[in-house]
Structures are given as structure tokens and as C-alpha cells.
Design a protein around this motif. Structure first.
Motif, PDB file in Angstrom:
ATOM      1  N   ALA A 177     -76.891  41.471  63.167  1.00 36.10           N
ATOM      2  CA  ALA A 177     -76.497  40.493  62.157  1.00 36.10           C
ATOM      3  C   ALA A 177     -75.021  40.138  62.309  1.00 36.10           C
ATOM      4  CB  ALA A 177     -76.748  41.049  60.761  1.00 36.10           C
ATOM      5  N   ALA A 178     -74.690  38.907  61.990  1.00 35.79           N
ATOM      6  CA  ALA A 178     -73.291  38.489  61.915  1.00 35.79           C
ATOM      7  C   ALA A 178     -72.780  38.894  60.537  1.00 35.79           C
ATOM      8  CB  ALA A 178     -73.179  36.979  62.117  1.00 35.79           C
ATOM      9  N   ASN A 179     -71.951  39.907  60.494  1.00 32.56           N
ATOM     10  CA  ASN A 179     -71.497  40.437  59.211  1.00 32.56           C
ATOM     11  C   ASN A 179     -70.720  39.388  58.416  1.00 32.56           C
ATOM     12  OD1 ASN A 179     -72.589  42.992  59.639  1.00 32.56           O
ATOM     13  ND2 ASN A 179     -70.799  43.668  60.793  1.00 32.56           N
ATOM     14  N   VAL A 180     -70.971  39.344  57.115  1.00 36.07           N
ATOM     15  CA  VAL A 180     -70.365  38.327  56.265  1.00 36.07           C
ATOM     16  C   VAL A 180     -69.010  38.794  55.727  1.00 36.07           C
ATOM     17  CG1 VAL A 180     -72.560  37.321  55.575  1.00 36.07           C
ATOM     18  CG2 VAL A 180     -71.611  39.221  54.248  1.00 36.07           C
ATOM     19  N   GLN A 181     -68.148  37.824  55.437  1.00 35.44           N
ATOM     20  CA  GLN A 181     -66.892  38.084  54.746  1.00 35.44           C
ATOM     21  C   GLN A 181     -67.033  37.631  53.303  1.00 35.44           C
ATOM     22  OE1 GLN A 181     -64.170  36.085  57.727  1.00 35.44           O
ATOM     23  NE2 GLN A 181     -62.987  37.946  57.377  1.00 35.44           N
ATOM     24  N   LYS A 182     -66.586  38.477  52.370  1.00 34.07           N
ATOM     25  CA  LYS A 182     -66.803  38.216  50.950  1.00 34.07           C
ATOM     26  C   LYS A 182     -65.510  37.948  50.184  1.00 34.07           C
ATOM     27  CE  LYS A 182     -70.714  41.424  51.154  1.00 34.07           C
ATOM     28  NZ  LYS A 182     -71.361  42.606  50.554  1.00 34.07           N
ATOM     29  N   ASN A 183     -64.391  38.347  50.748  1.00 33.45           N
ATOM     30  CA  ASN A 183     -63.112  38.218  50.055  1.00 33.45           C
ATOM     31  C   ASN A 183     -62.384  36.981  50.553  1.00 33.45           C
ATOM     32  OD1 ASN A 183     -60.431  38.514  49.098  1.00 33.45           O
ATOM     33  ND2 ASN A 183     -60.720  40.725  48.934  1.00 33.45           N
ATOM     34  N   PRO A 184     -62.069  36.031  49.670  1.00 35.99           N
ATOM     35  CA  PRO A 184     -61.364  34.827  50.112  1.00 35.99           C
ATOM     36  C   PRO A 184     -60.069  35.117  50.846  1.00 35.99           C
ATOM     37  CG  PRO A 184     -62.181  34.537  47.876  1.00 35.99           C
ATOM     38  CD  PRO A 184     -62.418  35.973  48.234  1.00 35.99           C
ATOM     39  N   ARG A 185     -59.371  36.180  50.444  1.00 32.41           N
ATOM     40  CA  ARG A 185     -58.132  36.532  51.137  1.00 32.41           C
ATOM     41  C   ARG A 185     -58.409  36.902  52.589  1.00 32.41           C
ATOM     42  NH1 ARG A 185     -53.176  35.450  51.614  1.00 32.41           N
ATOM     43  NH2 ARG A 185     -52.664  35.853  49.439  1.00 32.41           N
ATOM     44  N   ASP A 186     -59.478  37.650  52.843  1.00 30.70           N
ATOM     45  CA  ASP A 186     -59.821  38.021  54.222  1.00 30.70           C
ATOM     46  C   ASP A 186     -60.170  36.787  55.045  1.00 30.70           C
ATOM     47  OD1 ASP A 186     -59.453  40.675  53.534  1.00 30.70           O
ATOM     48  OD2 ASP A 186     -61.581  41.043  53.144  1.00 30.70           O
ATOM     49  N   VAL A 187     -60.904  35.864  54.429  1.00 33.07           N
ATOM     50  CA  VAL A 187     -61.256  34.630  55.131  1.00 33.07           C
ATOM     51  C   VAL A 187     -59.996  33.836  55.450  1.00 33.07           C
ATOM     52  CG1 VAL A 187     -62.587  32.492  55.013  1.00 33.07           C
ATOM     53  CG2 VAL A 187     -63.483  34.573  53.947  1.00 33.07           C
ATOM     54  N   PHE A 188     -59.111  33.733  54.469  1.00 30.63           N
ATOM     55  CA  PHE A 188     -57.868  32.990  54.651  1.00 30.63           C
ATOM     56  C   PHE A 188     -57.044  33.589  55.794  1.00 30.63           C
ATOM     57  CE2 PHE A 188     -53.566  31.596  53.557  1.00 30.63           C
ATOM     58  CZ  PHE A 188     -53.777  30.284  53.198  1.00 30.63           C
ATOM     59  N   ASP A 189     -56.908  34.919  55.819  1.00 30.78           N
ATOM     60  CA  ASP A 189     -56.138  35.578  56.875  1.00 30.78           C
ATOM     61  C   ASP A 189     -56.794  35.396  58.242  1.00 30.78           C
ATOM     62  OD1 ASP A 189     -54.286  36.424  55.057  1.00 30.78           O
ATOM     63  OD2 ASP A 189     -55.072  38.464  54.872  1.00 30.78           O
ATOM     64  N   ARG A 190     -58.107  35.366  58.258  1.00 29.35           N
ATOM     65  CA  ARG A 190     -58.795  35.174  59.531  1.00 29.35           C
ATOM     66  C   ARG A 190     -58.556  33.768  60.077  1.00 29.35           C
ATOM     67  NH1 ARG A 190     -65.313  35.180  60.581  1.00 29.35           N
ATOM     68  NH2 ARG A 190     -65.264  35.296  62.858  1.00 29.35           N
ATOM     69  N   LEU A 191     -58.508  32.801  59.185  1.00 29.57           N
ATOM     70  CA  LEU A 191     -58.287  31.421  59.611  1.00 29.57           C
ATOM     71  C   LEU A 191     -56.847  31.165  60.021  1.00 29.57           C
ATOM     72  CD1 LEU A 191     -60.319  29.495  56.871  1.00 29.57           C
ATOM     73  CD2 LEU A 191     -60.995  29.886  59.243  1.00 29.57           C
ATOM     74  N   PHE A 192     -55.893  31.741  59.259  1.00 26.45           N
ATOM     75  CA  PHE A 192     -54.506  31.365  59.445  1.00 26.45           C
ATOM     76  C   PHE A 192     -53.625  32.475  60.008  1.00 26.45           C
ATOM     77  CE2 PHE A 192     -55.939  28.806  55.699  1.00 26.45           C
ATOM     78  CZ  PHE A 192     -56.064  27.622  56.399  1.00 26.45           C
ATOM     79  N   GLY A 193     -54.161  33.677  60.153  1.00 22.82           N
ATOM     80  CA  GLY A 193     -53.344  34.782  60.634  1.00 22.82           C
ATOM     81  C   GLY A 193     -52.590  35.439  59.497  1.00 22.82           C
ATOM     82  N   ARG A 194     -52.001  36.577  59.803  1.00 24.73           N
ATOM     83  CA  ARG A 194     -51.240  37.308  58.794  1.00 24.73           C
ATOM     84  C   ARG A 194     -49.750  37.058  59.025  1.00 24.73           C
ATOM     85  NH1 ARG A 194     -54.259  41.152  56.160  1.00 24.73           N
ATOM     86  NH2 ARG A 194     -56.320  41.554  57.035  1.00 24.73           N
ATOM     87  N   PRO A 195     -49.067  36.472  58.050  1.00 21.10           N
ATOM     88  CA  PRO A 195     -47.643  36.218  58.235  1.00 21.10           C
ATOM     89  C   PRO A 195     -46.824  37.493  58.159  1.00 21.10           C
ATOM     90  CG  PRO A 195     -48.318  35.639  56.017  1.00 21.10           C
ATOM     91  CD  PRO A 195     -49.570  36.003  56.764  1.00 21.10           C
ATOM     92  N   ASP A 196     -45.556  37.368  58.516  1.00 24.04           N
ATOM     93  CA  ASP A 196     -44.607  38.460  58.360  1.00 24.04           C
ATOM     94  C   ASP A 196     -44.690  38.972  56.921  1.00 24.04           C
ATOM     95  OD1 ASP A 196     -41.927  39.612  57.586  1.00 24.04           O
ATOM     96  OD2 ASP A 196     -41.613  39.324  59.749  1.00 24.04           O
TER      97      ASP A 196
END
Length: 355
Positions: A177-196
Motif C-alpha cells: 500500500a502507498a501509506n497515507v499522510q494525515k497531518n497537513p504539516r507533514d504534507v506541507f513539509d513534503r511539498l516545500f521542504g523543511r526551512p532553517d
């Protein structure tokens, strides 16, 4: 002209241009300045995107399905929130999938929804699960994006967990299965990366680069860039507000995931906004979103609809007019969140039309 931005001609901005800063790389939406570059890269038109949004446990049939076929299909009570977009929609009915014995009905409803296997082919135990349609499409069109596909879920339940077959609608292959992401913050970081860590905003991290790019753009592109950055900022604020609210609350009786809005509709809309932004800047072209798992017997609060939590699964097995009316309201609630997604896509300009 600043050399940080790659121009293929005097007017042509590369589609792969990124805004960078403090460990963050932010892709751009389609701009008019990219038109010559798109032709040089063999991209004549904006790419196609595919998104599947799944609601569990079925719907009230007589309030959902239109009775007339063709372009003049009527808006039913459950689909009424989509009335403004009726001419842009197709509604398909009469589709069915044969149930394979040996597993739960609810499990097959979810995990086999997009499967490429017929019911007679059980490659995953008793389940007719195989590579799903979203992953087949991602293999063909996802190679040019940062993420071939994204898989999201609005399941914030923390008890009575079912197996993965009740929640996963996206599968790489039988049993995987393609594991799902449930936390909007995790999705946001995956899309945009983690800043300093010292930078609390993705936009703040790339602001200097954005200003340099803005000086090279024409009027229409300036407006589109500003609109896009505003949309990223708004989603970022929603995530931050949800996290701040979560941290201010007393300890709930069950562990509460941080960063997810308490309001059910806001949570779903935030996830669809993240899909819209990911499509807008071509970070991915394929997305799935599970609104809730199948057969999850935990009462759910539908804010703005009921004054108390409702058990969606149990209602579907309850006879009587009251249960049916409650189910109709839940169906309409889910359609209203989908309507927000459709509206958002229509507001984002791309090429000669909208996303």
C-alpha cells in the motif's frame, strides 16, 4: 538580469525555475514568461492532473443519483453544493464491482476501488488488490515532477484501528500500500521542504529570491506570482493556526495529533488546498484523498451539521427515517467539501483557462 533565474531566450523563463532560501526550494506556477520555454521543452499545453477523493460506507442512493442522463442531468439534494459547477461535471452511475468472498465487504470497498485486478484475481491473500489506477497513471506522467503522486487521508481517529485494507485506496503492487499522510504539516513539509529552524515560514525563506524574480516579470506574471504566493501563505497560516490551537488545548482524553484543525470541514478543505497548490506548481500530477476509513466505529463530529458526534458506519446499518436523513446530511457535507476543491481549482488560472 539576475543569473539566478534561467532564461532560455530574452523572454523565456524555464519551467523548472525554483525560488530558494534557507534550505527551501519553492516551485513556481505556470507563467506567461514560461511559454517559449514550454515549447522548447516540448510542452505545448498545461499537463493533465488526476485526483481521487474517497468517502466511505456508501451514500443514500435516491438522494445522490440523477435520474436524467446527458448534459441536462438534474442536481440532486446530496449534490446540490456542486450546482454552480454542473456544466463542468460528469456524474457516472451504474458502475459496480463484483465482491470476492473471503474478506470483508468494507475492506474491498476501499482497497479495490482503483485496483487493476479483476475480482477473480487474488494476488494479495484473498484480496483482489493490484497496482491501482492512480499509480499506473503516475508511472506515465509523474516522472517530470518532484513527487510522482501524493496519498492523503483525513482520518484523525486514534482508536479502533482497522487494517490497511480499510483505509488505503492507493497500492503500488499487490500487498504494498502507498501509506497515507494525515497531518497537513507533514504534507506541507513534503511539498516545500523543511526551512532553517530559525525560519518559521517557507515564504519568508524565499522572499528575497521572489523579489528578484518579480523585477524580471511582466504585469500579468507579477499579478499571478503575487496570487500564488498569497495562496501558499494562506495555507501556511491555516497549518500554523491549527498547530497553535492544538498546543493551547488541555490534554484530551485521547492523544490528539498536532497540526490538524478541530473543525472537520476545515481539515478536509485544508487537505484539498494542499492538493490544489501541489497541482498549481506542478509538484505532482496525481493525488488521492481518503475522507475517512471504511467501517470505523468511532463517532465523528460534523461541525455545522450536527450538535453531537455521529457514527457514520452504524447509521448506514440503521433502519428508519431519522438515520436516513442524517446520512443524507453527511453526504451533502462531504460534497460541500469537494465543491470547495472544485471552486479552488477554478480560481487558479493556467494557460488560457484554469487549473
Amino acid at each position: 538580469m539576475n543569473s539566478r533565474f534561467t532564461f532560455l531566450s530574452n523572454r523565456s523563463l524555464s519551467r523548472r525555475t525554483l525560488l530558494r532560501g534557507a534550505g527551501v526550494a519553492l516551485a513556481l506556477p505556470w507563467l506567461e514568461a514560461m511559454q517559449p520555454a514550454r515549447a522548447a521543452e516540448g510542452i505545448a499545453t498545461p499537463p493533465k492532473r488526476f485526483a481521487w477523493i474517497y468517502v466511505p460506507n456508501g451514500v443514500v442512493q435516491d438522494a445522490w443519483h440523477p435520474m436524467r442522463t446527458g448534459i441536462e442531468w438534474e442536481v440532486t439534494p446530496s449534490l446540490e453544493p456542486l450546482a454552480p459547477f454542473r456544466k463542468q461535471l460528469n456524474v457516472f452511475t451504474g458502475l459496480d464491482r463484483e465482491f470476492r468472498g473471503g474478506t470483508g465487504v468494507h475492506a474491498q470497498a476501499g482497497c479495490c476501488w482503483l485496483t487493476s485486478s479483476p475480482p477473480t484475481e487474488a494476488l494479495d491473500g484473498a484480496f483482489p488488490v493490484n497496482t491501482t489506477l492512480d499509480q499506473l497513471i503516475a508511472r506515465h506522467i509523474g516522472g517530470g515532477t518532484l513527487l510522482p503522486s501524493i496519498e492523503l487521508s483525513c482520518n484523525d481517529h486514534t482508536n479502533q484501528k482497522e487494517t490497511r485494507y480499510f483505509e488505503n485506496i492507493s497500492w503500488y503492487s499487490p500487498g504494498y500500500a502507498a501509506n497515507v499522510q494525515k497531518n497537513p504539516r507533514d504534507v506541507f513539509d513534503r511539498l516545500f521542504g523543511r526551512p532553517d529552524p530559525r525560519v518559521h515560514s517557507v515564504l519568508d525563506a524565499v522572499l528575497a529570491d521572489a523579489r528578484r524574480l518579480d523585477r524580471t516579470l511582466g504585469g500579468a506574471d507579477k499579478a499571478k506570482l503575487a496570487e500564488y504566493l498569497d495562496s501558499v501563505r494562506e495555507v501556511e497560516k491555516q497549518v500554523q493556526r491549527a498547530e497553535a490551537h492544538a498546543s493551547d488545548q488541555p490534554q484530551p482524553p485521547i492523544p490528539r495529533p498536532q497540526g490538524k484543525p478541530d473543525d472537520r470541514g476545515e481539515y478536509i478543505r485544508l487537505m484539498t488546498d494542499l492538493i490544489a497548490i501541489a497541482f498549481q506548481q506542478d509538484l505532482t500530477r496525481v493525488a488521492t484523498l481518503v475522507i475517512d476509513p471504511e467501517r470505523w466505529d468511532t463517532p465523528r463530529m460534523y461541525h455545522g451539521v450536527f450538535d453531537n458526534p455521529q457514527n457514520h458506519h452504524v447509521l448506514t446499518h440503521t433502519k428508519g427515517g431519522e438515520a436516513k436523513e442524517n446520512l443524507k446530511q453527511i453526504d451533502r457535507f462531504h460534497v460541500a467539501q469537494f465543491s470547495h476543491f472544485v471552486k479552488r481549482l477554478g480560481e487558479i488560472g493556467e494557460g488560457n483557462g484554469s487549473l
